[in-house]
Design a protein around this motif. Sequence first.
Motif, PDB file in Angstrom:
ATOM      1  N   ASN A 259       0.859  -1.178   0.000  1.00 24.65           N
ATOM      2  CA  ASN A 259       0.000   0.000   0.000  1.00 24.65           C
ATOM      3  C   ASN A 259       0.894   1.226   0.000  1.00 24.65           C
ATOM      4  O   ASN A 259       2.038   1.150  -0.429  1.00 24.65           O
ATOM      5  N   SER A 260       0.433   2.365   0.488  1.00 25.81           N
ATOM      6  CA  SER A 260       1.303   3.532   0.416  1.00 25.81           C
ATOM      7  C   SER A 260       1.937   3.851   1.776  1.00 25.81           C
ATOM      8  O   SER A 260       1.381   3.569   2.828  1.00 25.81           O
ATOM      9  N   LEU A 261       3.150   4.397   1.704  1.00 26.48           N
ATOM     10  CA  LEU A 261       3.870   4.826   2.902  1.00 26.48           C
ATOM     11  C   LEU A 261       3.682   6.322   3.039  1.00 26.48           C
ATOM     12  O   LEU A 261       3.692   7.031   2.036  1.00 26.48           O
ATOM     13  N   SER A 262       3.502   6.824   4.273  1.00 22.44           N
ATOM     14  CA  SER A 262       3.454   8.275   4.413  1.00 22.44           C
ATOM     15  C   SER A 262       4.703   8.752   5.127  1.00 22.44           C
ATOM     16  O   SER A 262       5.007   8.327   6.243  1.00 22.44           O
TER      17      SER A 262
ATOM     18  N   GLY B 275       4.179  13.604   5.989  1.00 24.52           N
ATOM     19  CA  GLY B 275       2.882  14.131   5.612  1.00 24.52           C
ATOM     20  C   GLY B 275       2.452  13.817   4.187  1.00 24.52           C
ATOM     21  O   GLY B 275       1.312  14.044   3.815  1.00 24.52           O
ATOM     22  N   GLU B 276       3.377  13.311   3.349  1.00 28.88           N
ATOM     23  CA  GLU B 276       2.990  12.960   1.988  1.00 28.88           C
ATOM     24  C   GLU B 276       2.942  11.450   1.851  1.00 28.88           C
ATOM     25  O   GLU B 276       3.714  10.733   2.486  1.00 28.88           O
ATOM     26  N   SER B 277       2.025  10.962   1.022  1.00 24.25           N
ATOM     27  CA  SER B 277       1.943   9.517   0.889  1.00 24.25           C
ATOM     28  C   SER B 277       2.524   9.088  -0.450  1.00 24.25           C
ATOM     29  O   SER B 277       2.269   9.698  -1.486  1.00 24.25           O
ATOM     30  N   TYR B 278       3.344   8.048  -0.368  1.00 25.10           N
ATOM     31  CA  TYR B 278       3.984   7.517  -1.564  1.00 25.10           C
ATOM     32  C   TYR B 278       3.539   6.077  -1.753  1.00 25.10           C
ATOM     33  O   TYR B 278       3.599   5.273  -0.824  1.00 25.10           O
ATOM     34  N   SER B 279       3.129   5.764  -2.973  1.00 28.62           N
ATOM     35  CA  SER B 279       2.668   4.415  -3.255  1.00 28.62           C
ATOM     36  C   SER B 279       3.859   3.494  -3.495  1.00 28.62           C
ATOM     37  O   SER B 279       4.823   3.881  -4.151  1.00 28.62           O
TER      38      SER B 279
END
Lengths: 123, 343
Positions: free
Chosen positions: B99-102, B105-109
């Motif tokens: 899934n995505s890592l945050s 404050g920003e989420s990266y897939s």
Amino acid sequence: MQHQDLPSDYFPMVIQFIVAVGFIATTMVATHLLGPKRKSKIKLESFECGIESQGNARIPFSIKYFLVAILFVLFDVEVIFMYPWAVNFKELGTTGIAEMFVFMVLLLTGFYYIIKKGALKWE
Amino acid sequence: MSSALIFTTILIIVIFTITLVIAMYSTYGERKVAAFLQDRIGPNRAGPFGILQPMADGVKMFMKEEIIPDMSNKWLFILGPCIAMTTALMTSAVIPWGNSLSIGGESYSLQVTDVNIGILYIFGVVSIGVYGIMIGGWASNNKYSLMGALRASSQMISYEVAMGLAIIALVMMTGTLSVKEIAAQQSGGNWNVIYQPLGFIIFLVCAFAECNRTPFDLPECETELVGGYHTEYSSMKLGFYLFAEYINMFISSAVISTLYFGGYNMPFIARFISDPNLLTLLGTAFLFAKILFFIFFFMWIRWTIPRFRYDQLMNLGWKGLIPLSIANIFITALIMWLTGKVS
């Protein structure tokens, strides 16, 4: 969140391609430089179980392979044709099912013909 | 945008490294599994339990003399293994590893790119892989190589049709070609294999044939063709062909786990852990556990089942799997229609 489809989605693939080609090129050059080079005429002959090689390998081969390739092209086009239908399967409803069944029955008729003709017979 | 791009580049390099390490250790794993199944010890000299064996093999490949036969077409001879390796390394771009890592404050897939035609991309790249084998075998100008290359390409294109048809039934259910969405739809143990058991079996058999693995390893069956399409290859060029086979095995295991076995979704775990980053990493670990199981499965089959004859292989592909996968499409369509899933 609705994901937008942009051409820039494909940009990471370019990066991946560059990384892959870079790795392969580096490895090929490195192994070329590292390995010993002791060439002799017999070593560079093509391998044929130790006996003297007869002619080259530009020889005719069984037509069956060609036939399989042609059939592959035919069937793969049909398969690709089914993908848009499969994605929209739920929206197309009963009409969509009926239409695709007609298409697939025609496809299977052709398939049956190929088998009866013996195109896929390997002895 | 630029921070996302940097993250993607790092991700590409990390996945790349993991792929290579897993491929290297698959060679070790294969020899250990073979030894286990045949009641032997296996490699045990290089390092404790022989775990440095892949390194030793890699260095050996590097240091060997390159032999390019006089009769061969030099450039095509070099190009063959390069294409095989490139295509093997390109497929991982659309597989969602988690899934995505945050971070900050920003989420990266954890996916290199989420294109909406992910499955078609995989098929396209896999098809190019045939060229690597065909060009290499033909350019060697050796009769064994030519026969091996012909068998390999014929086999791979035959099984590709059945593979494409098996996926269609899956796409009908999911309604999307994006691999990420297919993985997301299977959250909570709602695995596709439950609804598509026949499609899964067809896909699995085709994956074995596409990777040229036993029982379908006719392109390189040593009793008839010496080494098949890579008879004339030596040093790292041979290494690339062998490596590409193991990478393909890893990637097909990843595709099977993602399409049919829920991908990175870990059922029930969300109840106990609330930290989303930890959850993502656990999901990735779970995905890799599934992948490693399938790699083991590939090896298990290899040391259990004998090789097919060529006419049996072609009969199974054309007269067995293609009609079966078309029947699977019919059955899926009918069941979905009867249960009112179709509008």
